[in-house]
Design an enzyme around this catalytic site. Structure first.
Site, mmCIF file in Angstrom:
data_model
loop_
_atom_site.group_PDB
_atom_site.id
_atom_site.type_symbol
_atom_site.label_atom_id
_atom_site.label_comp_id
_atom_site.label_asym_id
_atom_site.label_seq_id
_atom_site.Cartn_x
_atom_site.Cartn_y
_atom_site.Cartn_z
ATOM 1 N N ASP A 183 -6.363 -3.113 -7.709
ATOM 2 C CA ASP A 183 -7.120 -3.727 -6.291
ATOM 3 C C ASP A 183 -7.177 -5.370 -6.633
ATOM 4 O O ASP A 183 -7.559 -5.897 -7.649
ATOM 5 C CB ASP A 183 -8.231 -3.163 -6.031
ATOM 6 C CG ASP A 183 -8.730 -3.440 -4.690
ATOM 7 O OD1 ASP A 183 -8.331 -2.772 -3.610
ATOM 8 O OD2 ASP A 183 -9.666 -4.650 -4.572
ATOM 9 N N ARG B 52 -7.579 11.499 -5.507
ATOM 10 C CA ARG B 52 -8.705 10.798 -5.061
ATOM 11 C C ARG B 52 -10.007 11.777 -4.991
ATOM 12 O O ARG B 52 -11.313 11.505 -4.762
ATOM 13 C CB ARG B 52 -8.604 10.034 -3.953
ATOM 14 C CG ARG B 52 -8.066 8.623 -4.276
ATOM 15 C CD ARG B 52 -8.958 7.635 -4.804
ATOM 16 N NE ARG B 52 -9.897 7.260 -3.660
ATOM 17 C CZ ARG B 52 -11.310 7.504 -3.408
ATOM 18 N NH1 ARG B 52 -11.603 8.423 -4.293
ATOM 19 N NH2 ARG B 52 -11.749 6.973 -2.415
ATOM 20 N N TYR C 104 -14.498 -12.710 -0.337
ATOM 21 C CA TYR C 104 -15.160 -11.382 -0.748
ATOM 22 C C TYR C 104 -16.554 -12.062 -1.782
ATOM 23 O O TYR C 104 -17.598 -11.315 -1.629
ATOM 24 C CB TYR C 104 -14.381 -10.649 -1.518
ATOM 25 C CG TYR C 104 -13.489 -9.471 -0.645
ATOM 26 C CD1 TYR C 104 -14.319 -8.389 -0.034
ATOM 27 C CD2 TYR C 104 -12.077 -9.901 -0.334
ATOM 28 C CE1 TYR C 104 -13.448 -7.556 0.736
ATOM 29 C CE2 TYR C 104 -11.560 -8.966 0.554
ATOM 30 C CZ TYR C 104 -12.189 -7.874 1.089
ATOM 31 O OH TYR C 104 -11.386 -7.219 1.851
ATOM 32 N N ARG D 130 0.690 -1.172 -0.074
ATOM 33 C CA ARG D 130 0.008 -0.028 0.118
ATOM 34 C C ARG D 130 0.877 1.428 0.025
ATOM 35 O O ARG D 130 0.491 2.158 0.518
ATOM 36 C CB ARG D 130 -1.005 0.093 1.162
ATOM 37 C CG ARG D 130 -2.221 -1.024 1.059
ATOM 38 C CD ARG D 130 -3.297 -0.307 0.320
ATOM 39 N NE ARG D 130 -4.141 -1.294 0.205
ATOM 40 C CZ ARG D 130 -5.384 -1.547 0.952
ATOM 41 N NH1 ARG D 130 -5.569 -0.556 1.916
ATOM 42 N NH2 ARG D 130 -6.246 -2.555 0.518
ATOM 43 N N ARG E 88 -3.843 6.445 0.751
ATOM 44 C CA ARG E 88 -4.298 7.699 1.321
ATOM 45 C C ARG E 88 -3.159 8.409 2.245
ATOM 46 O O ARG E 88 -3.545 9.383 2.780
ATOM 47 C CB ARG E 88 -5.701 7.281 2.115
ATOM 48 C CG ARG E 88 -6.752 7.275 1.097
ATOM 49 C CD ARG E 88 -7.859 6.571 1.863
ATOM 50 N NE ARG E 88 -7.661 5.040 2.198
ATOM 51 C CZ ARG E 88 -8.472 4.392 2.869
ATOM 52 N NH1 ARG E 88 -9.702 4.632 2.978
ATOM 53 N NH2 ARG E 88 -8.006 2.992 3.040
HETATM 54 O O1 CP3 Z 1 0.155 -1.810 -2.569
HETATM 55 C C1 CP3 Z 1 -0.159 -0.964 -3.163
HETATM 56 O O2 CP3 Z 1 0.210 0.070 -3.044
HETATM 57 C C2 CP3 Z 1 -0.982 -1.497 -4.521
HETATM 58 C C3 CP3 Z 1 -2.346 -1.241 -4.515
HETATM 59 C C4 CP3 Z 1 -3.422 -2.151 -3.694
HETATM 60 C C5 CP3 Z 1 -4.657 -1.677 -3.417
HETATM 61 N N1 CP3 Z 1 -5.035 -2.547 -2.719
HETATM 62 C C6 CP3 Z 1 -5.064 -0.189 -3.367
HETATM 63 C C7 CP3 Z 1 -6.299 0.035 -2.616
HETATM 64 C C8 CP3 Z 1 -3.007 -3.457 -3.429
HETATM 65 C C9 CP3 Z 1 -2.193 -4.262 -3.586
HETATM 66 C C10 CP3 Z 1 -4.542 -3.820 -2.800
HETATM 67 C C11 CP3 Z 1 -4.777 -5.163 -2.580
HETATM 68 C C12 CP3 Z 1 -5.924 -5.551 -1.598
HETATM 69 N N2 CP3 Z 1 -7.203 -4.915 -1.925
HETATM 70 C C13 CP3 Z 1 -6.180 -6.462 -0.745
HETATM 71 C C14 CP3 Z 1 -4.953 -7.455 -0.158
HETATM 72 C C15 CP3 Z 1 -3.754 -6.713 0.550
HETATM 73 C C16 CP3 Z 1 -4.312 -6.249 1.997
HETATM 74 O O3 CP3 Z 1 -4.477 -5.067 2.245
HETATM 75 O O4 CP3 Z 1 -4.644 -7.334 2.527
HETATM 76 C C17 CP3 Z 1 -7.344 -6.262 0.009
HETATM 77 C C18 CP3 Z 1 -8.120 -7.228 0.838
HETATM 78 C C19 CP3 Z 1 -8.022 -5.397 -0.858
HETATM 79 C C20 CP3 Z 1 -9.605 -5.072 -0.947
HETATM 80 C C21 CP3 Z 1 -9.765 -3.618 -0.445
HETATM 81 N N3 CP3 Z 1 -9.504 -2.618 -1.317
HETATM 82 C C22 CP3 Z 1 -10.273 -3.023 0.785
HETATM 83 C C23 CP3 Z 1 -10.795 -3.920 2.045
HETATM 84 C C24 CP3 Z 1 -10.211 -1.890 0.486
HETATM 85 C C25 CP3 Z 1 -10.880 -0.821 1.545
HETATM 86 C C26 CP3 Z 1 -9.689 -0.503 2.599
HETATM 87 C C27 CP3 Z 1 -10.045 0.754 3.035
HETATM 88 O O5 CP3 Z 1 -8.957 1.124 4.055
HETATM 89 O O6 CP3 Z 1 -10.732 1.617 2.694
HETATM 90 C C28 CP3 Z 1 -9.728 -1.572 -0.877
HETATM 91 C C29 CP3 Z 1 -9.683 -0.042 -1.252
HETATM 92 C C30 CP3 Z 1 -8.120 0.273 -1.601
HETATM 93 N N4 CP3 Z 1 -7.282 -0.564 -2.321
HETATM 94 C C31 CP3 Z 1 -7.661 1.585 -1.358
HETATM 95 C C32 CP3 Z 1 -6.325 1.381 -2.025
HETATM 96 C C33 CP3 Z 1 -5.322 2.676 -2.129
HETATM 97 C C34 CP3 Z 1 -8.183 2.643 -0.698
HETATM 98 C C35 CP3 Z 1 -9.194 3.196 -1.480
HETATM 99 C C36 CP3 Z 1 -9.392 4.823 -1.451
HETATM 100 O O7 CP3 Z 1 -8.714 5.441 -2.158
HETATM 101 O O8 CP3 Z 1 -10.420 5.273 -0.824
#
Ligand code: CP3
Length: 358
Positions: free
Chosen positions: A87, A51, A164, A38, A42
């Site tokens: 994602d 965003r 999911y 990540r 944010r």
């Molecule tokens: O690592 C990186 O920088 C690459 C981008 C990346 C994102 N999601 C961007 C993202 C990666 C590798 C993921 C993987 C991901 N997505 C996982 C596995 C990794 C982990 O954290 O265990 C999972 C479970 C998801 C599903 C997902 N996507 C969730 C549960 C959420 C919401 C989480 C939250 O904190 O709101 C997302 C959204 C998401 N994916 C964001 C980002 C930067 C935040 C979205 C936003 O900008 O509002």
């Protein structure tokens, strides 16, 4: 399902010799490579600015913006690898799920799999152009990155995706997914098999578009005990990893996996991800030193004072003891409130560190 693989782009010497790819191959390095899950997110003002103008899915679906946030994060932090901005849930759309990222709620799937027969509507990923924006982002990021910075592609592991797909969103206990698995192991296997088939095509296409490494995120697999992992997950992970391009290292990541590490290693992967709940040195001993490891600082340590962050980073590095095959990372993704300065201090500490043994 066996897949005919398309050729990979040639690996330049600058990439092949990068500390990150050397560590994936367990070759010695002068400096331990570091990147952070990540790393584009944010906690960065520049990300929040983008965003403010586009939704999360719009950002994922714009190769131009995905390139901007990916490359910006890598350069701002000075980390040793970039990770594709995307994602894990995107693959669910072309195989039949309606995906939404609702404001403040995280991901929502409006048509989850609930009954055994719902598995029949999970489609094959046979038209790669439906995720063309991901492959376009990979090739655009590859062109924009410095020539010695590897790009990591990724996908969700089938268990985490199935959670999911069945729960319809995040969950604490995964009771719907696990009850489905216990109730109808046959339907579970069909669902997992379809997810594996789709993920093999998806990841290989990312490698063919220009990713030098592939990470599988099995973020929620730690909810299973070892017997369930062995029965319901491991065969699928084995088939998935065996189906990927050889010569593109695979990072096999999960969290809360202290009782599963050997089983994960046996499922495959060149690099095994460790979270902060396990002792680094002990876990690497358990896995054996013929596999590389990634990890394992607690992301919450980044909220501590800088001296404490540096001391704790050194503790992880001391445990790795300069042994070839360590990629420094957090045990899970950076949290949204993390101070950027603290992340910069962490990267600096890892890059300044020289183990006594080297
Ligand atoms: O690592 C990186 O920088 C690459 C981008 C990346 C994102 N999601 C961007 C993202 C990666 C590798 C993921 C993987 C991901 N997505 C996982 C596995 C990794 C982990 O954290 O265990 C999972 C479970 C998801 C599903 C997902 N996507 C969730 C549960 C959420 C919401 C989480 C939250 O904190 O709101 C997302 C959204 C998401 N994916 C964001 C980002 C930067 C935040 C979205 C936003 O900008 O509002």
């Amino acid at each position: 399902m066996s897949q005919t693989l398309s050729p990979l782009p040639a690996l330049s010497p600058a990439l092949a010799d990068s500390p990150f790819l050397r560590a994936c191959r367990r070759e010695p390095n002068d400096v331990t490579p570091v990147w952070l899950m990540r790393q584009a997110g944010r906690y960065m003002q520049e990300y929040r600015d983008i965003r403010a103008k586009v939704s999360f899915l719009e950002l994922c679906k714009s190769p131009e913006l995905a390139t901007e946030v990916t490359v910006y994060a890598q350069e701002r932090l000075g980390v040793d690898a970039a990770i594709l901005f995307a994602d894990i849930l995107l693959i669910l759309e072309p195989i039949g799920f309606n995906l939404e990222f609702a404001k403040g709620e995280g991901p929502v799937i409006h048509n989850p799999v609930r009954e055994s027969q719902d598995v029949d509507r999970v489609r094959a990923f046979d038209d790669k152009s439906t995720l063309g924006y991901v492959f376009d982002a990979v090739s655009s990021i590859r062109r924009a990155l410095k020539p010695n910075i590897p790009l990591i592609g990724f996908a969700g592991a089938p268990f985490t995706l199935a959670c999911y797909a069945i729960e319809g969103g995040g969950s604490r206990h995964y009771e719907k997914a696990k009850a489905f698995m216990y109730r109808d192991p046959g339907a579970w296997d069909v669902l997992m098999s379809r997810l594996v088939d789709a993920t093999i095509v998806y990841l290989n296409a990312q490698a063919e578009a220009g990713a030098q490494c592939l990470q599988l995120f099995d973020s929620w697999v730690g909810t299973l005990g070892p017997d369930d992992y062995r029965q319901f997950v491991q065969p699928h992970m084995k088939r998935l990893i065996a189906g990927l391009h050889k010569g593109v290292p695979c990072i096999h990541f999960g969290t809360d996996t202290s009782t599963l590490l050997e089983l994960q290693r046996d499922a495959g992967g060149d690099v095994i991800g460790l979270d902060w709940r396990v002792d680094f040195a002990q876990s690497w001993d358990r896995l054996g030193h013929d596999v590389a490891v990634q990890g394992n600082l607690d992301p919450v340590v980044l909220f501590a004072p800088e001296a404490e962050i540096r001391a704790r980073a050194r503790k992880v590095l001391d445990q790795a003891a300069g042994r070839p095959g360590h990629i420094f990372n957090l045990g899970h993704g950076i949290l949204p409130q993390t101070p950027v300065d603290h992340v910069l201090a962490l990267v600096d500490e890892v890059h300044s560190y020289r183990p006594a043994a080297r």
